[in-house]
Structure formats: structure tokens, C-alpha cells
Design a protein around this motif. Structure first.
Motif: not given
Length: 246
Positions: A2, A121, A146-148, A163, A165
């Protein structure tokens, strides 16, 4: 992870912020936006509170067109919080010509009622304006991202991890047109497709009241085809707000 994601967003946004500051001092800039606010409060046999606020700013700096968006929704029913969502977004578009551009987008959303503490994102890609007459606009954006996501404690305990991702394919379709000289219709679709498909549709009609003050009616639908076990796939939000353009 993150920390790396947030740091990347700051690094990408920093050149645009610095350039914005320089142009602001020099006076060579175009800046505008709108702020909207809506609230419902009832007391007596039923105690409810609902507040929707949004600040959308846009800036033109030579070949750059930048957007800065802040959005908040809060609802409470008889002392219990039933809805809470916060969104921050920065997007920079670099114009290749009058109808095509490259974009960089970074956004962070907090919505604990989905089972996730937060979602971040970052995406970039190509945008094209198929129609741009001054009164009507239709544009499409596509590119990788890219998404977290960070799960809340309850969801993390049930899922066995805290989490998520993934790489995503990011797409946006935006249509807006003037209905009359004092009213406008907008329709936007946003989708991120990776390990799941997440989409957002916003339909709105804005009608001018007097001067820079307008009334806005909007319906927002959020969709996730793979929600957490105890969550629904679709969230719907309907609101009426006052909008001030500057």
C-alpha cells in the motif's frame, strides 16, 4: 504494497502539481469546477441524517488537462451509521491533438460497508473524443491499471487474508449533452476488470436555477461481480443536490 502504491501516485501527481503552481503564479491558466451539497435530516419518531458533498475541479495547462475530485457520502439512521463513502481522485490528460490524449489516473476510495477498509487504483492509457461539439461530448478511455484493496478486520478474519491486489483493465465511457441552454444530461460508465469486474454508472441531470447555482439529480450504481460472502453485488445511490459552478 500500500505504501508503494500511494508513493507511486504522489510521484506521478507531483509534476502536475508543481506545473499547476507555476502557471497559477504566471497567470497562464484556465481553472474552474463545481461544488455540490445535499442533506436530509429528520427528527422525532425517526432520526435520520444523510449528507452528500462533492468538489470537482478542472485545470488546463497548455497540453495538460487535470482533474481533482473529492466526494463524500454519509448516512445515519437512529444513531447508527448506515452508509459511509469517501473518494479522492486525480487525473492528468496530455493532449496529443484535439480529439486524442494520454491519461494518468490515481484514486483512493474508503467504503467500509463493502467489507473493504479501502481501495486504491492507478491506471494509465489512451483516451479518444469521438464527439466534441461544445454542446455534446462522447469520449472513451482504455488502459492498464493496478488495484490494491485492504479488507476490514471482520472480512479478513472470514477470508483468511487481509489484502488483495491485481492488475486490471481500466475503461471509461463518458457522454454529456446540453438538453436546453439551462440543463445538461450526463452518463458515465467506469469499469475495472481483473480478478473481478467492478463497474460504476452515474446518470445525472443538471438544471440551472439562477446564475451559477443549479439543481442536480443523480443515480449512481456500483457493481462487483465477486463481492465478499455477506455483501451484495449492487449498490444504488439516488440523490438531489445543489450545485455551484465557479
Amino acid at each position: 504494497m500500500k505504501t508503494m502504491l500511494i508513493a507511486s501516485a504522489i510521484l506521478m501527481a507531483a509534476p502536475f502539481a508543481a506545473q499547476a503552481g507555476a502557471d497559477f503564479v504566471e497567470g497562464d491558466k484556465t481553472f474552474g469546477g463545481d461544488a455540490e451539497l445535499g442533506a436530509t435530516i429528520t427528527t422525532g419518531n425517526t432520526d435520520t441524517t444523510s449528507v452528500k458533498a462533492r468538489l470537482d475541479m478542472k485545470q488546463e495547462l497548455g497540453n495538460w488537462e487535470n482533474q481533482y475530485l473529492l466526494e463524500a457520502l454519509y448516512t445515519e439512521d437512529t444513531g447508527e451509521v448506515t452508509g459511509k463513502r469517501y473518494l479522492g481522485l486525480v487525473q492528468a490528460d496530455y493532449k496529443l491533438d484535439e480529439i486524442s490524449y494520454l491519461f494518468i489516473n490515481a484514486n483512493h476510495e474508503v467504503d467500509p460497508f463493502t467489507g473493504f477498509d479501502s481501495k486504491s487504483t492507478i491506471s494509465s492509457g489512451y483516451g479518444h473524443k469521438f464527439v466534441d461539439t461544445g454542446k455534446t461530448l462522447f469520449s472513451v478511455e482504455v488502459g492498464p491499471g493496478y488495484q490494491y484493496k485492504r479488507l476490514d478486520d471482520e472480512s479478513a478474519l472470514a477470508a483468511g487474508y487481509d489484502t488483495e491486489d491485481s492488475w486490471v483493465a481500466h475503461g471509461v465511457a463518458n457522454f454529456e449533452t446540453e438538453i436546453t441552454d439551462s440543463s445538461k444530461f450526463k452518463q458515465m460508465f467506469v469499469a475495472d476488470f481483473g480478478e473481478s469486474l467492478e463497474g460504476r454508472s452515474e446518470t445525472s441531470i443538471t438544471a440551472n436555477i439562477i446564475g451559477a447555482l443549479a439543481m442536480k439529480f443523480a443515480v449512481i450504481i456500483r457493481y462487483n461481480d465477486k463481492p465478499l460472502d455477506d455483501k451484495k453485488s449492487t449498490d444504488t445511490e439516488t440523490n438531489m443536490t445543489l450545485l455551484y459552478a465557479f
